[in-house]
Scaffold this motif. Structure first.
Motif, PDB file in Angstrom:
ATOM      1  N   GLU A  27       0.852  -1.177   0.000  1.00  0.00           N
ATOM      2  CA  GLU A  27       0.000   0.000   0.000  1.00  0.00           C
ATOM      3  C   GLU A  27       0.894   1.234   0.000  1.00  0.00           C
ATOM      4  N   PRO A  34      -1.896   5.992   5.280  1.00  0.00           N
ATOM      5  CA  PRO A  34      -2.464   5.571   3.990  1.00  0.00           C
ATOM      6  C   PRO A  34      -3.081   6.772   3.281  1.00  0.00           C
ATOM      7  N   ARG A  38      -7.458   4.673  -0.958  1.00  0.00           N
ATOM      8  CA  ARG A  38      -6.499   3.585  -0.762  1.00  0.00           C
ATOM      9  C   ARG A  38      -5.927   3.130  -2.093  1.00  0.00           C
TER      10      ARG A  38
END
Length: 71
Positions: A27, A34, A38
């Protein structure tokens, strides 16, 4: 060679997903968090493969970001 804008702000985080079979996902993070939307992918069988895929995605993301900032 110049570095893409924001390169220091963004990173790839690789985490183990599940116990059996062991799968990995990456990620993209900005400043240790984050992204609001996403940006990740998973189900890699090896941590190193997930990391390589994440780094390639980050490279492309930063290139696109730089192009958009120049327009």
């Amino acid at each position: 060679m110049s570095r893409p804008p924001g390169e220091d702000e963004y990173s790839v985080v690789v985490v183990q997903k599940g116990r059996f079979p062991i799968l990995w996902e990456w990620e993209i993070y900005r400043d240790g968090q984050p992204l609001a939307v996403r940006f990740r992918d998973g189900n890699f069988r090896q941590e190193s493969t997930a990391e390589a895929a994440g780094k390639e995605a980050l490279r492309k993301f930063l290139q696109t970001l730089a192009r958009e900032q120049n327009n």
